[in-house]
Enzyme design. Structure first.
Site, PDB file in Angstrom:
ATOM      1  N   ARG A  15       0.832  -1.216   0.000  1.00 41.82           N
ATOM      2  CA  ARG A  15       0.000   0.000   0.000  1.00 41.82           C
ATOM      3  C   ARG A  15       0.869   1.270   0.000  1.00 41.82           C
ATOM      4  O   ARG A  15       0.988   1.950  -1.014  1.00 41.82           O
ATOM      5  CB  ARG A  15      -0.936  -0.035   1.228  1.00 41.82           C
ATOM      6  CG  ARG A  15      -2.096   0.952   1.156  1.00 41.82           C
ATOM      7  CD  ARG A  15      -1.715   2.388   1.510  1.00 41.82           C
ATOM      8  NE  ARG A  15      -1.082   2.543   2.816  1.00 41.82           N
ATOM      9  CZ  ARG A  15      -0.533   3.677   3.224  1.00 41.82           C
ATOM     10  NH1 ARG A  15      -0.532   4.756   2.465  1.00 41.82           N
ATOM     11  NH2 ARG A  15       0.061   3.754   4.402  1.00 41.82           N
ATOM     12  N   ASP A  16       1.516   1.565   1.116  1.00 40.03           N
ATOM     13  CA  ASP A  16       2.282   2.823   1.197  1.00 40.03           C
ATOM     14  C   ASP A  16       3.404   2.816   0.168  1.00 40.03           C
ATOM     15  O   ASP A  16       3.726   3.840  -0.430  1.00 40.03           O
ATOM     16  CB  ASP A  16       2.872   2.979   2.611  1.00 40.03           C
ATOM     17  CG  ASP A  16       3.140   4.434   2.981  1.00 40.03           C
ATOM     18  OD1 ASP A  16       2.885   5.323   2.146  1.00 40.03           O
ATOM     19  OD2 ASP A  16       3.610   4.677   4.108  1.00 40.03           O
ATOM     20  N   HIS A 211       5.894   4.411  12.498  1.00 43.71           N
ATOM     21  CA  HIS A 211       5.848   4.398  11.016  1.00 43.71           C
ATOM     22  C   HIS A 211       6.804   5.488  10.543  1.00 43.71           C
ATOM     23  O   HIS A 211       6.467   6.672  10.534  1.00 43.71           O
ATOM     24  CB  HIS A 211       4.399   4.666  10.595  1.00 43.71           C
ATOM     25  CG  HIS A 211       4.156   4.778   9.123  1.00 43.71           C
ATOM     26  ND1 HIS A 211       3.315   3.922   8.433  1.00 43.71           N
ATOM     27  CD2 HIS A 211       4.603   5.656   8.185  1.00 43.71           C
ATOM     28  CE1 HIS A 211       3.256   4.267   7.156  1.00 43.71           C
ATOM     29  NE2 HIS A 211       4.027   5.329   6.974  1.00 43.71           N
ATOM     30  N   HIS A 213       9.369   7.132   7.751  1.00 45.07           N
ATOM     31  CA  HIS A 213       9.936   7.240   6.408  1.00 45.07           C
ATOM     32  C   HIS A 213      11.409   7.619   6.579  1.00 45.07           C
ATOM     33  O   HIS A 213      11.813   8.175   7.609  1.00 45.07           O
ATOM     34  CB  HIS A 213       9.157   8.272   5.585  1.00 45.07           C
ATOM     35  CG  HIS A 213       7.812   7.746   5.167  1.00 45.07           C
ATOM     36  ND1 HIS A 213       7.543   7.338   3.880  1.00 45.07           N
ATOM     37  CD2 HIS A 213       6.673   7.526   5.874  1.00 45.07           C
ATOM     38  CE1 HIS A 213       6.284   6.909   3.820  1.00 45.07           C
ATOM     39  NE2 HIS A 213       5.739   7.003   5.014  1.00 45.07           N
ATOM     40  N   CYS A 244       4.522   9.293  -0.096  1.00 40.83           N
ATOM     41  CA  CYS A 244       3.105   9.665  -0.096  1.00 40.83           C
ATOM     42  C   CYS A 244       2.865  10.663  -1.216  1.00 40.83           C
ATOM     43  O   CYS A 244       3.612  11.620  -1.365  1.00 40.83           O
ATOM     44  CB  CYS A 244       2.733  10.275   1.255  1.00 40.83           C
ATOM     45  SG  CYS A 244       1.044  10.886   1.308  1.00 40.83           S
ATOM     46  N   ASN A 253       9.244   4.332   3.011  1.00 37.11           N
ATOM     47  CA  ASN A 253       9.336   3.869   4.396  1.00 37.11           C
ATOM     48  C   ASN A 253      10.709   3.262   4.583  1.00 37.11           C
ATOM     49  O   ASN A 253      11.344   2.847   3.627  1.00 37.11           O
ATOM     50  CB  ASN A 253       8.301   2.778   4.655  1.00 37.11           C
ATOM     51  CG  ASN A 253       6.886   3.300   4.562  1.00 37.11           C
ATOM     52  OD1 ASN A 253       6.314   3.350   3.489  1.00 37.11           O
ATOM     53  ND2 ASN A 253       6.344   3.708   5.675  1.00 37.11           N
TER      54      ASN A 253
HETATM   55  P1  HMG Z   1     -13.307  14.124  -1.529  1.00 35.94           P
HETATM   56  O1  HMG Z   1     -13.149  14.580  -2.915  1.00 35.94           O
HETATM   57  O2  HMG Z   1     -13.269  15.148  -0.449  1.00 35.94           O
HETATM   58  O3  HMG Z   1     -14.590  13.209  -1.309  1.00 35.94           O
HETATM   59  O4  HMG Z   1     -12.190  13.027  -1.242  1.00 35.94           O
HETATM   60  P2  HMG Z   1     -16.042  13.313  -1.818  1.00 35.94           P
HETATM   61  O5  HMG Z   1     -16.824  12.540  -0.803  1.00 35.94           O
HETATM   62  O6  HMG Z   1     -16.417  14.726  -2.126  1.00 35.94           O
HETATM   63  O7  HMG Z   1     -16.018  12.464  -3.190  1.00 35.94           O
HETATM   64  C1  HMG Z   1     -15.409  12.920  -4.375  1.00 35.94           C
HETATM   65  C2  HMG Z   1     -15.336  11.773  -5.370  1.00 35.94           C
HETATM   66  O8  HMG Z   1     -14.533  10.702  -4.864  1.00 35.94           O
HETATM   67  C3  HMG Z   1     -16.687  11.148  -5.679  1.00 35.94           C
HETATM   68  O9  HMG Z   1     -16.625  10.632  -7.000  1.00 35.94           O
HETATM   69  C4  HMG Z   1     -16.737   9.983  -4.724  1.00 35.94           C
HETATM   70  O10 HMG Z   1     -17.607   8.968  -5.151  1.00 35.94           O
HETATM   71  C5  HMG Z   1     -15.308   9.502  -4.762  1.00 35.94           C
HETATM   72  P3  HMG Z   1     -17.157  11.462  -8.270  1.00 35.94           P
HETATM   73  O11 HMG Z   1     -18.598  11.765  -7.920  1.00 35.94           O
HETATM   74  O12 HMG Z   1     -16.316  12.711  -8.357  1.00 35.94           O
HETATM   75  O13 HMG Z   1     -16.965  10.509  -9.403  1.00 35.94           O
HETATM   76  N1  HMG Z   1     -14.915   8.835  -3.515  1.00 35.94           N
HETATM   77  C6  HMG Z   1     -14.392   7.597  -3.462  1.00 35.94           C
HETATM   78  N2  HMG Z   1     -14.111   6.692  -4.427  1.00 35.94           N
HETATM   79  C7  HMG Z   1     -13.594   5.524  -4.025  1.00 35.94           C
HETATM   80  N3  HMG Z   1     -13.317   5.218  -2.732  1.00 35.94           N
HETATM   81  C8  HMG Z   1     -13.584   6.099  -1.762  1.00 35.94           C
HETATM   82  C9  HMG Z   1     -14.133   7.346  -2.117  1.00 35.94           C
HETATM   83  N4  HMG Z   1     -14.517   8.419  -1.404  1.00 35.94           N
HETATM   84  C10 HMG Z   1     -14.976   9.316  -2.275  1.00 35.94           C
HETATM   85  N5  HMG Z   1     -13.311   5.784  -0.493  1.00 35.94           N
HETATM   86  C11 HMG Z   1     -11.078  11.238  -0.128  1.00 35.94           C
HETATM   87  C12 HMG Z   1     -12.010  12.426   0.013  1.00 35.94           C
HETATM   88  C13 HMG Z   1     -10.555  10.864   1.238  1.00 35.94           C
HETATM   89  C14 HMG Z   1     -11.854  10.085  -0.721  1.00 35.94           C
HETATM   90  C15 HMG Z   1      -9.934  11.622  -1.070  1.00 35.94           C
HETATM   91  O14 HMG Z   1      -9.351  12.769  -0.552  1.00 35.94           O
HETATM   92  C16 HMG Z   1      -8.917  10.543  -1.224  1.00 35.94           C
HETATM   93  O15 HMG Z   1      -9.178   9.461  -1.729  1.00 35.94           O
HETATM   94  N6  HMG Z   1      -7.682  10.820  -0.817  1.00 35.94           N
HETATM   95  C17 HMG Z   1      -6.595   9.891  -0.954  1.00 35.94           C
HETATM   96  C18 HMG Z   1      -5.806   9.906   0.255  1.00 35.94           C
HETATM   97  C19 HMG Z   1      -4.705   8.874   0.211  1.00 35.94           C
HETATM   98  O16 HMG Z   1      -4.915   7.728  -0.157  1.00 35.94           O
HETATM   99  N7  HMG Z   1      -3.496   9.296   0.632  1.00 35.94           N
HETATM  100  C20 HMG Z   1      -2.391   8.439   0.736  1.00 35.94           C
HETATM  101  C21 HMG Z   1      -2.504   7.544   1.945  1.00 35.94           C
HETATM  102  S1  HMG Z   1      -2.145   8.366   3.496  1.00 35.94           S
HETATM  103  C22 HMG Z   1      -0.474   8.082   3.720  1.00 35.94           C
HETATM  104  O17 HMG Z   1       0.180   7.612   2.841  1.00 35.94           O
HETATM  105  C23 HMG Z   1       0.090   8.364   5.055  1.00 35.94           C
HETATM  106  C24 HMG Z   1       0.345   7.098   5.868  1.00 35.94           C
HETATM  107  O18 HMG Z   1       1.205   6.215   5.187  1.00 35.94           O
HETATM  108  C25 HMG Z   1       0.985   7.425   7.185  1.00 35.94           C
HETATM  109  C26 HMG Z   1       2.144   8.371   7.011  1.00 35.94           C
HETATM  110  O19 HMG Z   1       3.174   8.060   6.446  1.00 35.94           O
HETATM  111  O20 HMG Z   1       1.925   9.483   7.479  1.00 35.94           O
HETATM  112  C27 HMG Z   1      -0.960   6.379   6.189  1.00 35.94           C
HETATM  113 MG    MG Z   2       3.456   6.478   5.115  1.00 33.84          MG
END
Ligand code: HMG
Ligand code: MG
Length: 306
Positions: A15-16, A211, A213, A244, A253
């Site tokens: 995933r990450d 966690h 990086h 990310c 990571n």
């Molecule tokens: P949004 O645009 O605010 O949400 O996104 P919305 O509810 O307004 O929906 C907009 C569109 O997204 C709609 O589709 C929804 O259906 C769709 P449209 O009508 O435009 O066709 N939608 C989804 N589709 C599939 N699955 C869903 C979903 N939710 C809405 N779950 C949202 C909000 C959170 C969904 C968006 O901002 C997003 O997907 N962000 C991605 C965030 C992400 O994956 N980041 C990377 C992971 S975090 C990370 O790496 C850090 C970590 O490793 C720890 C660290 O290192 O710190 C964990």
């Molecule tokens: Mg991370």
């Protein structure tokens, strides 16, 4: 302080590690990576995320990957679900394909919360609350990832009080354990310890995962700093994959291989076969057309060839 004698690692590579890859990686390769990690002895694997495919195209095959993995008993498979839509998608499959654990992911930094999940910290908690409730009702474990606990690409240094605030909110909605994440790898040992300390005010040490990086080469010392506080669960990526998409410049990571090498060298058990883990890292790196980003992997492979 006496260090833990056993550590459990969560490989977040599928995933990450892969979420930031621009080149398409097939579901088959991702499944192959999960299989190699479980065969190497990993007991926790973060498989994919149920997020918007417009935001993170690489994770669009989430259901296919969950469907394709042949599960090994005793292994915990987790996925990221930022909202109810993601949670519902994660449990749309037959029960045996459900994740064992879902991860809601918030940030200690307001700016990062906006960039990453398009809402404020308070709004994110409101979105997570029904997800946490629904998951727990179905007997699915809940982890809360806390990003930017020492530094943020937009806000700079993050005060431990902000970490404590987020941890408290996570606890309040029923999150069972949390990750203290250094998303952009700027942390150094004392700062990481301060973030851990702030989290310990709300979660037991057994419910905390580190966690880190490795952007500034600090992830191993930060791991040691957390071990000294009794933390025994850590997240890492095989072959040091990752970054990310919303943390520009942040590298992967810490490599699982490097963490395992360090822990085994300290007499700390992980249950992981380092040789098989190295092969898993080579497998995914070959698929990506590059060398594993792990010093231990490189050194051991050089020795093997020797
Ligand atoms: P949004 O645009 O605010 O949400 O996104 P919305 O509810 O307004 O929906 C907009 C569109 O997204 C709609 O589709 C929804 O259906 C769709 P449209 O009508 O435009 O066709 N939608 C989804 N589709 C599939 N699955 C869903 C979903 N939710 C809405 N779950 C949202 C909000 C959170 C969904 C968006 O901002 C997003 O997907 N962000 C991605 C965030 C992400 O994956 N980041 C990377 C992971 S975090 C990370 O790496 C850090 C970590 O490793 C720890 C660290 O290192 O710190 C964990
Ligand atoms: Mg991370």
């Amino acid at each position: 302080m006496k260090l833990p004698t056993r550590v459990q690692l969560v490989d977040v590579g599928p995933r990450d590690g892969l979420q930031n890859e621009k080149q398409p990686v097939s579901a088959e390769i991702k499944i192959g990576l999960v299989h190699r990690l479980q065969d190497a002895g990993l007991k926790e694997i973060e498989v994919t995320s149920f997020v918007s495919p417009k935001w993170v195209p690489q994770m669009a095959d989430n259901a296919e990957v969950m469907h394709g993995i042949a599960r090994k008993p005793g292994v915990l498979y987790s996925v990221l679900t930022p909202n109810m839509k993601g949670f519902e998608a994660a449990i749309a499959a037959p029960r045996e394909e459900w994740p064992d654990e879902i991860v809601v992911f918030g940030a200690a930094s307001e700016a990062f919360s906006q960039k990453n999940i398009n809402c404020s910290i308070a709004e994110s908690i409101e979105r997570f609350a029904p997800v946490v409730e629904a998951a727990r009702e179905k007997g699915i474990h809940v982890r809360g990832a806390m990003s930017c606990t020492v530094g943020c690409p937009y806000e700079g240094e993050i005060a431990p009080a902000k970490v404590g605030y987020l941890a408290q909110l996570m606890k309040g909605i029923g999150v069972q354990r949390v990750d203290v994440a250094d998303t952009i790898g700027v942390g150094t040992p004392r700062k990481v310890q301060a973030a851990m300390e702030a989290t310990l005010a709300h979660f037991d040490v057994d419910a905390i995962s580190g966690h880190f990086h490795d952007t500034y080469g600090q992830a191993l010392v930060n791991t040691l700093a957390a071990l000294e506080m009794g933390v025994w669960n850590f997240q890492s990526s095989s072959a040091g994959l990752g970054g990310c998409p919303y943390a520009k410049g942040a590298t992967g990571n810490v490599a699982t291989e490097d963490v395992v090498y360090m822990l085994h060298g300290m007499g700390i058990e992980t249950g992981i076969d380092l040789d098989r883990l190295i092969d898993a890292g080579v497998y995914i790196s070959q698929a990506l057309g590059r060398e594993p980003n792990s010093r231990a992997s490189k050194a051991i492979r050089t020795k093997r060839a020797g």
